[in-house]
Design an enzyme around this catalytic site. Sequence first.
Site, mmCIF file in Angstrom:
data_model
loop_
_atom_site.group_PDB
_atom_site.id
_atom_site.type_symbol
_atom_site.label_atom_id
_atom_site.label_comp_id
_atom_site.label_asym_id
_atom_site.label_seq_id
_atom_site.Cartn_x
_atom_site.Cartn_y
_atom_site.Cartn_z
ATOM 1 C CB SER A 207 -0.768 -0.355 1.356
ATOM 2 O OG SER A 207 0.083 -0.612 2.765
ATOM 3 C CG HIS A 235 -4.023 -1.449 -1.663
ATOM 4 N ND1 HIS A 235 -4.424 0.178 -1.856
ATOM 5 C CD2 HIS A 235 -3.648 -0.998 -0.894
ATOM 6 C CE1 HIS A 235 -4.540 1.240 -1.230
ATOM 7 N NE2 HIS A 235 -3.937 -0.514 -0.605
ATOM 8 C CE LYS A 266 -7.073 -0.442 0.945
ATOM 9 N NZ LYS A 266 -7.276 1.551 1.626
HETATM 10 C C1 LIG Z 1 -3.323 -3.737 1.857
HETATM 11 C C2 LIG Z 1 -4.563 -3.080 3.409
HETATM 12 N N1 LIG Z 1 -5.152 -4.295 3.640
HETATM 13 C C3 LIG Z 1 -6.575 -3.942 4.570
HETATM 14 C C4 LIG Z 1 -7.130 -2.477 4.927
HETATM 15 C C5 LIG Z 1 -7.874 -2.064 5.307
HETATM 16 O O1 LIG Z 1 -9.301 -1.512 4.884
HETATM 17 P P1 LIG Z 1 -10.294 -0.566 5.439
HETATM 18 O O2 LIG Z 1 -10.390 0.259 4.916
HETATM 19 O O3 LIG Z 1 -11.255 -1.694 4.548
HETATM 20 O O4 LIG Z 1 -10.477 -1.464 6.819
HETATM 21 C C6 LIG Z 1 -6.185 -1.398 4.094
HETATM 22 C C7 LIG Z 1 -6.851 0.339 4.589
HETATM 23 O O5 LIG Z 1 -6.257 1.534 4.387
HETATM 24 C C8 LIG Z 1 -5.000 -1.761 3.112
HETATM 25 O O6 LIG Z 1 -4.621 -1.186 2.707
#
Ligand SMILES: Cc1ncc(COP(=O)(O)O)c(C=O)c1O
Length: 419
Positions: A207, A235, A266
Amino acid sequence: MTAIPTRSTPAAPMPDTDTADVGATIALFRKCDRYTTAREYQAAGLYPYFRAIRECEDTVVTIDGESKVMMGSNNYLGLTHHPAVLDAAAAALRKYGSGCTGSRLLNGTLDLHAQLEAELAEFLGKPSCLVFSTGYQANLGLLSGLVGRGETVFLDKLNHASLVDGARLSFGDVVRYNHGDLDALERKLAQHERRKGALIVVDGVFSMEGDICDLPGLVQLAQRYGAALAVDDAHSIGVLGRNGAGTAEHFGLIAETDLIVGTFSKSLASIGGFIAGEESVLHYLKHHCRPLIFTAALPAANTAGVLAALKVLRGEPQRRAALWANTRRLQEGLRGLGYDIGPTETPIVPVLIGAIDDTFLFWRRLFDAGVFTNPVVPPAVAPTQCRLRASLMATHTAEQIDGALETFAAIGRELGVLS
Ligand SMILES: Cc1ncc(COP(=O)(O)O)c(C=O)c1O
């Protein structure tokens, strides 16, 4: 993840705990008074967080009465304002009400959740799926629900915080390896007793860097050492793969990837998360996952919105094509200007600036010039590796991207980031 810098700040004069009247102040809160870093950046006009958006129209937001081109969103396919998504959410809100007011386990499961689980499972090529209230909770649930005492979870050091937190919450052992270093992972797997459970979990797309994990290499290691393999496709859904089904589809390794975790926050334009995999594993998780059981279910409006977004994602592949065209335009433009954007291969485009203060100053100049990006500073990255994270949407126009590039060029020269 972005975070407030952690550099040490001069502590406010505090009474000596041994001699002061301890009743006059609550010990627990003293660190709060001493924490001044964010206030210093606020006073300097360089504080980038919690900026209230007053209006939002797809790629353009209004903050403090000014329009900004949104280049800091994870709304990859631009579906948060799609009429079909809004209509479905509005209809579900009217039909089911504003909240589920209870856990999935008890009174909180709707027929919409079951429908979404069935449609996601089919889309991802997995037998079963379980919907959570956020992606963060899906990751907490996966690791804390599945990895028990005597078992081990193997984590890439650049995995998302939710995976790190999930590993902490589990009763298993946690082993971390340097980002993408599969030789190091293999050495660590070789030390693990094969008869005990092991899970390798990795971000499909990282990310903060935008690079894609080496899924073929990870599949080989998982199979060689008898470990399960889970990919966090936060992502990647809607971004990677012929049908937008994510990292496993991108590499043609759906059957070999045991578990796929993801978020609706997202590409799917809402909030919520999921785990997809074998029915027996999901059945077990349904009954052992505290982040599923001890929280309220995803509201109907969000669930219906995600169902509609999934339909658009599948029915309008041109959106993914537009996202990739925009990605190439920004990446080539920034590289052409001389910026270091690292190993990114995806719509996440980190622009390396350097020190924290320089990064916040650059962020502010871009913001004032109408371009919204996200600063990434320690602990998310090393103190000299601070960056501005831009991310693309399918609905950005070429003019918006070219305008942002011109702004990056002008500010970069002015601040000496570009020569
Ligand atoms: C790689 C990754 N996993 C999990 C999440 C968590 O997602 P959520 O926004 O649905 O809590 C994010 C969010 O930033 C993320 O970038």
